[in-house]
Design an enzyme around this catalytic site. Sequence first.
Site, PDB file in Angstrom:
ATOM      1  CG  HIS A  80      -1.107   5.341  -1.668  1.00  0.00           C
ATOM      2  ND1 HIS A  80      -1.564   4.043  -1.620  1.00  0.00           N
ATOM      3  CD2 HIS A  80      -2.194   6.131  -1.842  1.00  0.00           C
ATOM      4  CE1 HIS A  80      -2.890   4.054  -1.747  1.00  0.00           C
ATOM      5  NE2 HIS A  80      -3.288   5.301  -1.890  1.00  0.00           N
ATOM      6  CE1 TYR A 130      -6.925  10.499   0.703  1.00  0.00           C
ATOM      7  CE2 TYR A 130      -7.020  10.864  -1.649  1.00  0.00           C
ATOM      8  CZ  TYR A 130      -7.355  10.116  -0.544  1.00  0.00           C
ATOM      9  OH  TYR A 130      -8.123   8.983  -0.696  1.00  0.00           O
ATOM     10  CD1 TRP A 156      -6.373   4.514  -6.548  1.00  0.00           C
ATOM     11  CD2 TRP A 156      -4.357   4.489  -7.511  1.00  0.00           C
ATOM     12  NE1 TRP A 156      -5.430   4.518  -5.550  1.00  0.00           N
ATOM     13  CE2 TRP A 156      -4.183   4.498  -6.117  1.00  0.00           C
ATOM     14  CE3 TRP A 156      -3.233   4.467  -8.332  1.00  0.00           C
ATOM     15  CZ2 TRP A 156      -2.934   4.489  -5.512  1.00  0.00           C
ATOM     16  CZ3 TRP A 156      -1.985   4.472  -7.733  1.00  0.00           C
ATOM     17  CH2 TRP A 156      -1.839   4.473  -6.341  1.00  0.00           C
ATOM     18  CD1 TRP A 157     -10.657   3.432  -6.634  1.00  0.00           C
ATOM     19  CD2 TRP A 157     -12.562   3.121  -7.749  1.00  0.00           C
ATOM     20  NE1 TRP A 157     -11.487   4.459  -6.301  1.00  0.00           N
ATOM     21  CE2 TRP A 157     -12.666   4.291  -6.968  1.00  0.00           C
ATOM     22  CE3 TRP A 157     -13.635   2.730  -8.543  1.00  0.00           C
ATOM     23  CZ2 TRP A 157     -13.823   5.069  -6.949  1.00  0.00           C
ATOM     24  CZ3 TRP A 157     -14.779   3.501  -8.522  1.00  0.00           C
ATOM     25  CH2 TRP A 157     -14.870   4.661  -7.718  1.00  0.00           C
ATOM     26  CE1 TYR A 184      -4.201   1.772   0.478  1.00  0.00           C
ATOM     27  CE2 TYR A 184      -2.809   3.242   1.757  1.00  0.00           C
ATOM     28  CZ  TYR A 184      -3.991   2.992   1.099  1.00  0.00           C
ATOM     29  OH  TYR A 184      -4.977   3.961   1.049  1.00  0.00           O
TER      30      TYR A 184
END
Length: 104
Positions: free
Chosen positions: A22, A41, A76-77, A18
């Site tokens: 990112h 964010y 992206w999902w 993860y």
Amino acid sequence: MQRLAFKMKLNEGEKAAYKERHNQLWPELRQLLKDNGVSEYSIFLDEETSTLFAFQKVSGQGGSQDLANNEIVKKWWDFMADIMETNPDNSPVSIPLEEVFYMP
């Protein structure tokens, strides 16, 4: 400027993946978020529960959660679906959180 928060769920043992994904956030996704008013964010991880806590500063009424029909977001999902809890369309299961305290 509004502040939005929501939580998501990371699959066990996927913290490194993860973070790596990112850290290499696609430039076109970063630009899309900025173009849609997301100026900040942050995502935090509670390792005991694998809960991700996301926080955004957004100008206007929307946020990243309002970009569901964008092809970059859908891609992206799909890219993230193997390491987190998702809905049938691969969007992350995302639960909005109510702000109950703010100190400017």
